[in-house]
Write an enzyme that holds these catalytic residues in place. Structure first.
Site, short mmCIF file in Angstrom:
data_model
loop_
_atom_site.label_atom_id
_atom_site.label_comp_id
_atom_site.label_asym_id
_atom_site.label_seq_id
_atom_site.Cartn_x
_atom_site.Cartn_y
_atom_site.Cartn_z
N SER A 249 -0.89 -23.67 -1.28
CA SER A 249 -1.14 -24.06 0.11
C SER A 249 -1.76 -25.44 0.15
CB SER A 249 -2.09 -23.06 0.76
OG SER A 249 -3.39 -23.28 0.27
N LYS A 250 -2.00 -25.90 1.37
CA LYS A 250 -2.60 -27.23 1.54
C LYS A 250 -3.91 -27.35 0.76
CE LYS A 250 -0.53 -29.06 5.64
NZ LYS A 250 -0.14 -28.07 6.66
N ARG A 251 -4.58 -26.22 0.60
CA ARG A 251 -5.86 -26.25 -0.12
C ARG A 251 -5.69 -26.67 -1.58
NH1 ARG A 251 -7.10 -20.81 1.01
NH2 ARG A 251 -5.53 -21.06 2.60
N GLY A 253 -4.22 -29.13 -2.46
CA GLY A 253 -4.09 -30.58 -2.48
C GLY A 253 -2.69 -30.98 -2.09
#
Ligand code: GLU
Length: 480
Positions: A249-251, A253
């Protein structure tokens, strides 16, 4: 039957690695069967859709070499088609207007929660009488269009990746909303519905998409039936997971395709890596291949059910393999934007042939394109001496050796590989010093460091842009 598949991104964000991998599988399947790969932009969510995301998606697919045969088709331009289909279901009594208010739905959910039941719509407006409907209309209530889902239905399909899948109607949350109210009467159609209308209209034979759509598939199959259409085959590709086994996910990076480009991955390496995210070729030792080669071998039998872990080390390795086999002129084209982004200027003799020589010097040491920036800094910017380089320059004999090189250079202003070697030999012999001392001092003087690319080649490059003598002189000052 001609295979027709599609990628259907929503332009609510930049092209994501998951969508791109789904595009890869669709592309491979289409090419394997000599079929068509269609691009459809799912922009019915007007609030979150943006033209710049559409642009990013198209550019990203092009960059990866995932050329499409038809489209892009935009759902926002096809609203009449959806309205017609909603009307058809209403006319056949397969869908109905539901006037339940959000407060009523909330109360229903609370009651279900209190009884420890899964939230679902209780189909309360399925069989309203004309009088009840008129009363709700008179109250000024807005409505949604719901499609009837029979609790007792069993929905079965043979997923090309996951095998036999079976869902019960009762697991689908009650009659489903297919459109919201709108002034025109037939409503603003919603995702699951428009996907089916479009896939029917575009004669899609195989729906290939991420595993997160499995529950939608069960609902969509009921819609195909209701609309009297053939049901396509479905293939649900495994999710891409991070190293901790959670959905990437975006988490984590980097997730958008152009983030990977900026990090210095080549399109060929990235697309090659994406084919391996869930698929393996029949010869599993084979890891490097073009999209065309993968297409020859591609089938869903070799797509894994289990999530595909994103392995940076493997992507780096593939990337380095591609870079190392890229011809110098093409690699130069790929590197120029990275140098430009770093603010390096191509002046003072840094011509195209000079740049290509520089690229030849470093190409085999690159893992990512962006590595060229720190690796070539000494050719574009003034150098600082590292502690080790300073120590080297202070070694006994170092300054004298460098002076000897400068003197020899006076008669050889235009260096060649041979004359550079000769100068070193001359100093070694003339001053009776070890070759290692001369080489290490020369490297420290020219590059400010004690490690780096091939010394003679680096010297030639610096000589061509007139930087070697000044650096040698500065190093002698440093040595004293
Ligand atoms: N718009 C959907 C998505 O981006 C596509 C779903 C589908 O392929 O049916 O996830």
């Amino acid at each position: 039957m001609t295979v027709r598949v599609r990628i259907a991104p929503s332009p609510t964000g930049n092209l994501h690695i998951g969508t791109a991998r789904t595009a890869v599988f669709n592309w491979l399947f289409a090419r394997h069967h000599g079929g068509k790969f269609i691009l459809r932009i799912e922009d019915t969510d007007l609030e979150r859709s943006r033209p710049e995301y559409t642009e990013n998606i198209l550019e990203g697919l092009r960059w990866l070499g995932l050329n499409w045969d038809e489209g892009p088709l935009f759902q926002s331009q096809r609203l009449d088609l959806y309205k017609e289909a909603v009307q058809k279901l209403l006319d056949q009594g397969l869908a109905y207007r539901c006037y339940t208010t959000s407060e009523e739905l909330e109360a229903l959910r609370e009651a279900q929660k209190a009884r420890n039941e899964a939230p679902r719509y209780d189909n309360r407006h399925r069989n309203l009488t004309p009088e009840q409907r008129a009363a709700f209309e008179a109250e000024g209530r807005s409505y949604v269009i719901r499609f009837k889902i029979e609790d007792g239905r069993e929905i079965v399909w043979n997923d090309l990746v996951r095998g036999k899948m079976s869902w019960r109607g009762s697991d689908l949350g009650g009659d489903m909303v297919i459109a919201r109210a709108s002034e025109e009467g037939s409503g603003q159609p919603l995702y699951n519905f428009v996907v089916v209308v479009d896939d029917i209209d575009m004669q899609i034979t195989h729906v290939i998409r991420g595993e997160d759509h499995i529950a939608n598939t069960a609902k969509q199959i009921l819609l195909y039936e209701a609309l009297g259409a053939n049901i396509p085959d479905f293939a649900h590709a495994p999710l891409i997971l991070n190293m901790d086994g959670r959905k990437l996910s975006k988490r984590d990076g980097v997730t958008s395709i152009f983030d990977f480009k900026q990090l210095g991955f080549t399109a060929e390496a990235l697309v090659n890596y994406m084919t391996l995210l869930g698929w393996s070729p029949p010869d599993s030792t084979q890891e490097i291949f073009t999209l065309e080669a993968a297409a020859k071998e591609f089938s869903f039998e070799r797509v894994n059910k289990a999530g595909a872990k994103f392995d940076w080390a493997k992507l780096d390795w593939l990337n380095s393999q591609y870079i190392h086999s890229t011809p110098v002129d093409k690699l130069t084209d790929l590197l120029i934007p990275f140098w430009q982004a770093a603010g390096y200027k191509f002046d003072g003799g840094r011509t195209r042939p000079w740049l290509e020589q520089l690229v030849a010097l470093i190409s085999q040491s690159l893992t990512r394109l962006v590595d060229a920036v720190p690796m070539t800094q000494l050719f574009f910017r003034d150098i600082e001496f590292s502690d080790e380089a300073s120590t080297q320059l202070k070694q006994e004999g170092s300054a004298t050796a460098l002076k000897g090189i400068i003197t020899a250079l006076e008669s050889q202003p235009q260096l060649s590989e041979t004359s550079a070697q000769d100068i070193i030999k001359q100093v070694v012999k003339g001053q009776n010093v070890k070759k290692g001392l001369v080489m290490r001092s020369l490297r420290a003087a020219l590059t400010g460091d004690v490690h780096g690319p091939d010394l003679i080649q680096s010297w030639l490059l610096l000589n061509q842009i007139g930087l070697d003598k000044s650096r040698l002189n500065r190093a002698i000052t440093e040595a004293n």
